[in-house]
Design an enzyme around this catalytic site. Structure first.
Site, PDB file in Angstrom:
ATOM      1  N   GLU A  66      36.681  30.229  45.834  1.00 26.66           N
ATOM      2  CA  GLU A  66      35.633  29.983  44.826  1.00 26.66           C
ATOM      3  C   GLU A  66      34.841  28.692  45.027  1.00 26.66           C
ATOM      4  O   GLU A  66      34.723  27.886  44.110  1.00 26.66           O
ATOM      5  CB  GLU A  66      36.272  29.970  43.433  1.00 26.66           C
ATOM      6  CG  GLU A  66      36.994  31.253  43.110  1.00 26.66           C
ATOM      7  CD  GLU A  66      37.693  31.237  41.750  1.00 26.66           C
ATOM      8  OE1 GLU A  66      37.631  30.224  41.053  1.00 26.66           O
ATOM      9  OE2 GLU A  66      38.295  32.274  41.402  1.00 26.66           O
TER      10      GLU A  66
ATOM     11  N   GLU B 128      42.198  40.589  44.560  1.00 29.74           N
ATOM     12  CA  GLU B 128      42.656  40.373  43.169  1.00 29.74           C
ATOM     13  C   GLU B 128      42.112  41.465  42.249  1.00 29.74           C
ATOM     14  O   GLU B 128      41.485  41.182  41.238  1.00 29.74           O
ATOM     15  CB  GLU B 128      42.188  38.988  42.670  1.00 29.74           C
ATOM     16  CG  GLU B 128      42.561  37.852  43.597  1.00 29.74           C
ATOM     17  CD  GLU B 128      42.228  36.466  43.069  1.00 29.74           C
ATOM     18  OE1 GLU B 128      41.915  36.340  41.874  1.00 29.74           O
ATOM     19  OE2 GLU B 128      42.290  35.508  43.857  1.00 29.74           O
TER      20      GLU B 128
HETATM   21  C1  XIL Z   1      44.992  33.048  37.488  1.00 33.02           C
HETATM   22  C2  XIL Z   1      46.437  33.404  37.162  1.00 33.02           C
HETATM   23  O1  XIL Z   1      46.560  34.800  37.141  1.00 33.02           O
HETATM   24  C3  XIL Z   1      46.806  32.817  35.830  1.00 33.02           C
HETATM   25  O2  XIL Z   1      48.199  33.004  35.573  1.00 33.02           O
HETATM   26  C4  XIL Z   1      46.490  31.308  35.798  1.00 33.02           C
HETATM   27  O3  XIL Z   1      46.736  30.813  34.517  1.00 33.02           O
HETATM   28  C5  XIL Z   1      45.027  31.086  36.169  1.00 33.02           C
HETATM   29  O4  XIL Z   1      44.765  31.650  37.429  1.00 33.02           O
HETATM   30  N1  XIL Z   1      40.977  33.838  40.504  1.00 33.02           N
HETATM   31  C6  XIL Z   1      42.013  33.396  41.285  1.00 33.02           C
HETATM   32  C7  XIL Z   1      43.383  33.382  40.750  1.00 33.02           C
HETATM   33  O5  XIL Z   1      41.805  33.140  42.485  1.00 33.02           O
HETATM   34  O6  XIL Z   1      44.164  32.334  41.271  1.00 33.02           O
HETATM   35  C8  XIL Z   1      43.390  33.309  39.236  1.00 33.02           C
HETATM   36  O7  XIL Z   1      44.722  33.469  38.804  1.00 33.02           O
HETATM   37  C9  XIL Z   1      42.481  34.389  38.658  1.00 33.02           C
HETATM   38  C10 XIL Z   1      41.056  34.188  39.124  1.00 33.02           C
END
Ligand code: XIL
Length: 392
Positions: free
Chosen positions: A163, A269
């Site tokens: 990101e 994701e």
């Molecule tokens: C999220 C996790 O799922 C949560 O448990 C945490 O509180 C915040 O991060 N993009 C990403 C992930 O790359 O690392 C994030 O994960 C969700 C969005």
């Protein structure tokens, strides 16, 4: 029985068995995701804290049955593994690696460098003053060295930078960028290459990769890195999507555009926010979350209405049809969580609402979306190689 009948039986029985097997193959859907997508792409999911703390967690059983790749949801993030200088929490990452090894599952390291879940101390000296470029690059190298030494042989795929690009293609104004400068991403990939084993796979990972600005910036960056021999091996499209956005056409266009870079795509994701995000698109964890209300939390008790379940199943079916079209270029598709209770979308962007984004429900039971994917795949997929039976 005379000899002729015995001979006939001996000849016909194997034929009858083959015919039955053939019929069975044609009529039966695969029973697991890993079977369903075999030969197309690796199918994966995330392992969260609760699963690592409980060997009998129901999601672990599902992980073993259905997935061949696993990502730790938070365990390797800077703030979790190394919350203050010199303090390391290796229990969860070690358990994650142990679980993967014991079950022959490929592991993904998430994430080396991300503006979020990185503690303030990383950017400051002992007096609390901002570090200079070299000092921060030094800290990044120390972290890469630490992870490579401990996990480099067990984890091959790493999200190196997460990101770092905005919707319009500009660079995110993070502390990494402010201190290091606009070559932060490049420096991160150079450090990873120096510190990790040669056969590691390095990804740039981001959300909203269907947005034209971000997409073309990522493509230019990949092409530039390739031209200058900076090791980058894959593009991570997060895939935190909703029911309407992005459209299937937008998804396919992005897959096409990223395929043209000729490095593999990883869907890193995937989840579908059934309840929606009226206020924005994307998955920026920095936004201010809102409290759950009767309006934005319509199914608080874990009961997902069958009509909703069906809609979710249809949307997953359409998304996977698009992914399968590009399966030659897609290396892996990972869900962000295993069952609905594991999902971060119960807390983001609405704090404490009950969401339904995954293939297994809040009790770990398969949802219509799972059934639909398994069935759909067996209908959509013509075998890639002619099957040994068909060639006879
Ligand atoms: C999220 C996790 O799922 C949560 O448990 C945490 O509180 C915040 O991060 N993009 C990403 C992930 O790359 O690392 C994030 O994960 C969700 C969005």
């Amino acid at each position: 029985m005379n000899k002729t009948i015995l001979l006939l039986l001996a000849t016909l029985t194997p034929l009858a068995i083959s015919a039955c097997t053939l019929l069975k193959r044609e009529n039966t859907s695969p029973s697991t995701l890993k079977e369903a997508f075999e030969g197309r792409f690796a199918i994966g999911a995330t392992i969260g804290k609760a699963m690592l703390q409980d060997d009998n967690h129901p999601s672990l059983l599902i992980a073993k049955q259905h997935f061949i790749a696993l990502t730790a949801e938070n365990a390797f993030k800077w703030a979790v593994i190394n919350p203050s200088p010199g303090q390391y929490n290796f229990t969860a990452p070690d358990q994650f690696v142990g679980f993967g090894k014991n079950n022959g599952i490929q592991l993904v390291g998430h994430v080396l460098f991300w503006h979020s879940q990185t503690p303030d101390w990383v950017f400051e000296d002992l007096q609390g003053n901002p570090l200079d470029r070299d000092a921060l690059l030094g800290r990044m190298r120390e972290r890469a060295k630490m992870l490579a030494t401990r996990y480099g042989d067990s984890i091959k795929v790493w999200d190196v930078v997460n990101e770092a690009i905005n919707d319009d293609g500009s660079l995110r104004n993070s502390k990494f960028n402010q201190i290091i400068g606009d070559d932060f991403i490049e420096q991160a990939f150079r450090i990873a290459k120096d510190e990790f084993p040669k056969d590691s796979i390095f990804l740039y990972n981001d959300y909203s990769m269907t947005k034209p600005g971000r997409q073309s910036a990522v493509i230019s960056m990949v092409n530039d890195f390739k031209a200058r021999n900076i090791k980058i091996d894959g593009i991570g499209m997060q895939g935190h999507w909703s029911m309407e956005t992005p459209t299937i056409i937008e998804i396919e266009k992005s897959l096409q555009a990223f395929s043209e870079t000729q490095i593999p795509i990883h869907i890193t994701e995937l989840d579908l926010d059934y309840l929606g995000r009226s206020q924005f698109f994307g998955a920026n964890v920095d936004i201010e979350t809102l409290p759950a209300t009767l309006e934005n939390n319509p199914f608080p008790d874990g009961n997902f209405p069958p009509t909703a379940d069906k809609r979710l199943a249809e949307r997953y079916g359409q998304i996977f049809s698009a992914l399968l079209k590009y399966s030659d270029n897609i290396e892996r598709v990972t869900f962000w969580g295993i069952n609905d209770s594991d999902s971060w979308l119960n807390d983001w962007p609405i704090k404490g609402r009950t969401n339904y984004p995954l293939l297994f429900n809040h009790n770990g039971q398969p949802k219509a979306a799972l059934e639909s994917l398994l069935k759909h795949v067996s209908q959509v997929l013509a075998p890639k190689e002619p099957s040994p039976i068909a060639t006879h």
